[in-house]
Enzyme design. Structure first.
Site, PDB file in Angstrom:
ATOM      1  N   LYS A  13      40.519   4.836 -97.855  1.00  0.00           N
ATOM      2  CA  LYS A  13      40.556   4.361 -96.471  1.00  0.00           C
ATOM      3  C   LYS A  13      40.762   5.566 -95.555  1.00  0.00           C
ATOM      4  O   LYS A  13      41.786   6.249 -95.630  1.00  0.00           O
ATOM      5  CB  LYS A  13      41.692   3.359 -96.269  1.00  0.00           C
ATOM      6  CG  LYS A  13      41.903   3.026 -94.790  1.00  0.00           C
ATOM      7  CD  LYS A  13      43.020   2.037 -94.541  1.00  0.00           C
ATOM      8  CE  LYS A  13      43.455   2.091 -93.076  1.00  0.00           C
ATOM      9  NZ  LYS A  13      44.505   1.132 -92.752  1.00  0.00           N
ATOM     10  N   GLY A  55      50.315  -2.244 -86.113  1.00  0.00           N
ATOM     11  CA  GLY A  55      51.716  -2.649 -86.047  1.00  0.00           C
ATOM     12  C   GLY A  55      52.091  -3.463 -84.827  1.00  0.00           C
ATOM     13  O   GLY A  55      53.260  -3.793 -84.647  1.00  0.00           O
TER      14      GLY A  55
END
Lengths: 81, 278
Positions: free
Chosen positions: B107, B168
């Site tokens: 990733k 987040g």
């Protein structure tokens, strides 16, 4: 002695060769990555190593490649997203 | 027939089939046993890990994440979280490949700013080009810009992973329209990465036609992470099935009740619609 920068910290390691070593402490000499990992208690751990920006494959851990001033990064996998 | 379709509905990334469309991160848990329990409750097969400097000279018997989540049981997806330059991202993933015995599925994320963690797309595209040349299979974190997403696909990324909202933040899907354009244009999997806050966000992403959802904080920062992991598993499955089923069109009203109009015991017929008298 050899000075290495390991994970950003400057550290000194013993490198006395056989001729100089009279005291049977040859196992403490740090000439290659295997020695270095043993010296730091990291032998057998799942780690990867970069030396001066280049990956050091595990197959080369026993080669005497360390030189004064080398920058080493020793990494592990940690939790992350 | 319908059942068969569901069973065969795999997520295919870089030629490999996965039965779970939920990908989870492993950060922010209180300990490794909670990490493992949450991962297992989520049913995720692909899990992200970060690459960091090892602690020097401290507790040598510190448990290792790879012992808790072995690569024999999960597809580990090393990330470049915390990287702000092409060089740092590329170096990190070369180390990851070495660490994970030649594993190439990664990733990539190259961040632009520590406050928002918004991706730097110029650096991301450059890093992706280098990594793909070096044989990596790159799943790439991107802004929800359809042009950047298309460029990343053209370079050869194996999955496009646009943010739903900031990493987040738990703000959910802020721009479903951009996600729809990205999905429509893509011929590789599109996985929403970042921003999911709760189960309905994950379901909405899947209903939009995303191929999967990647999340970490939504599970790890829940009051009960393991229960939330289970909720996310169901939400992703429910959203996927709803997408495959094809939702009914939205109408202001239908004048078509679900129960028969004929045969009621009512003594009088329904009142005439006021509209008709006009």
């Amino acid at each position: 002695m050899i000075q290495l920068i390991v994970n950003g910290q400057s550290r000194c390691f013993p490198t006395a060769n056989r001729a100089e070593t009279q005291d049977q402490e040859s196992s403490a000499r740090v000439l290659n990555i295997t020695d270095l990992l043993e010296h730091m208690g990291l032998q057998g751990k799942r780690i990867a190593i970069e030396r001066n920006g280049e990956i050091v494959p595990r197959s080369k851990f026993d080669q005497p490649m360390l030189a004064d001033g080398d920058r080493l990064e020793i990494v592990v996998a940690v939790g992350g997203g | 027939m319908r059942k068969r379709e569901t069973i065969l509905d795999h997520l295919n990334i870089a030629g490999k089939d996965y039965s779970s469309r939920l990908l989870v991160g492993t950060g922010k848990y209180k300990d490794f046993s909670e990490t493992r329990a949450a991962v297992d409750a989520s049913g995720a097969e692909i899990i992200t890990v970060a690459i960091r400097r090892t602690n020097l000279g401290q507790n040598p018997d510190e448990p290792n994440l790879l012992d808790v989540l072995p690569s024999s049981q999960y597809t580990l997806l090393p990330n470049t979280a915390g990287c702000y330059t092409v060089e740092d991202a590329v170096r990190t993933l070369r180390l990851a490949r070495e660490l994970l015995d030649g594993h190439t599925l990664v990733k990539l994320e190259v961040l632009g700013d520590p406050k928002t963690l918004y991706p730097n797309m110029v650096e991301t595209i450059k890093a992706a080009e280098i990594l793909i040349k070096e044989g990596f299979q790159v799943m790439v974190y991107t802004s929800d810009d359809p042009i950047a997403a298309k460029q990343l696909e053209e370079i050869g990324c194996v999955a496009i992973m646009p943010l739903a909202s900031l990493i987040g933040s738990g703000m959910g899907i802020l721009n479903p329209w951009n996600l729809q354009i990205i999905i429509e244009n893509a011929s590789v999997p599109v996985i929403v990465d970042a921003g999911v806050g709760t189960a309905s966000d994950a379901a909405i992403a899947m209903e939009l036609g995303c191929d999967g959802v990647l999340m970490n904080t939504a599970i790890a920062a829940a009051q009960n992470p393991i229960l939330m992991a289970s909720a996310m598993k169901k939400a992703v499955e429910a959203g996927r099935e709803a997408y495959l089923a094809g939702r009914m069109p939205k109408k202001l009203y239908s004048a078509s009740p679900s129960s028969p109009v004929e045969g009621t015991i009512a003594s009088s017929s329904a009142p005439a619609s006021k509209d008709k008298s006009i």
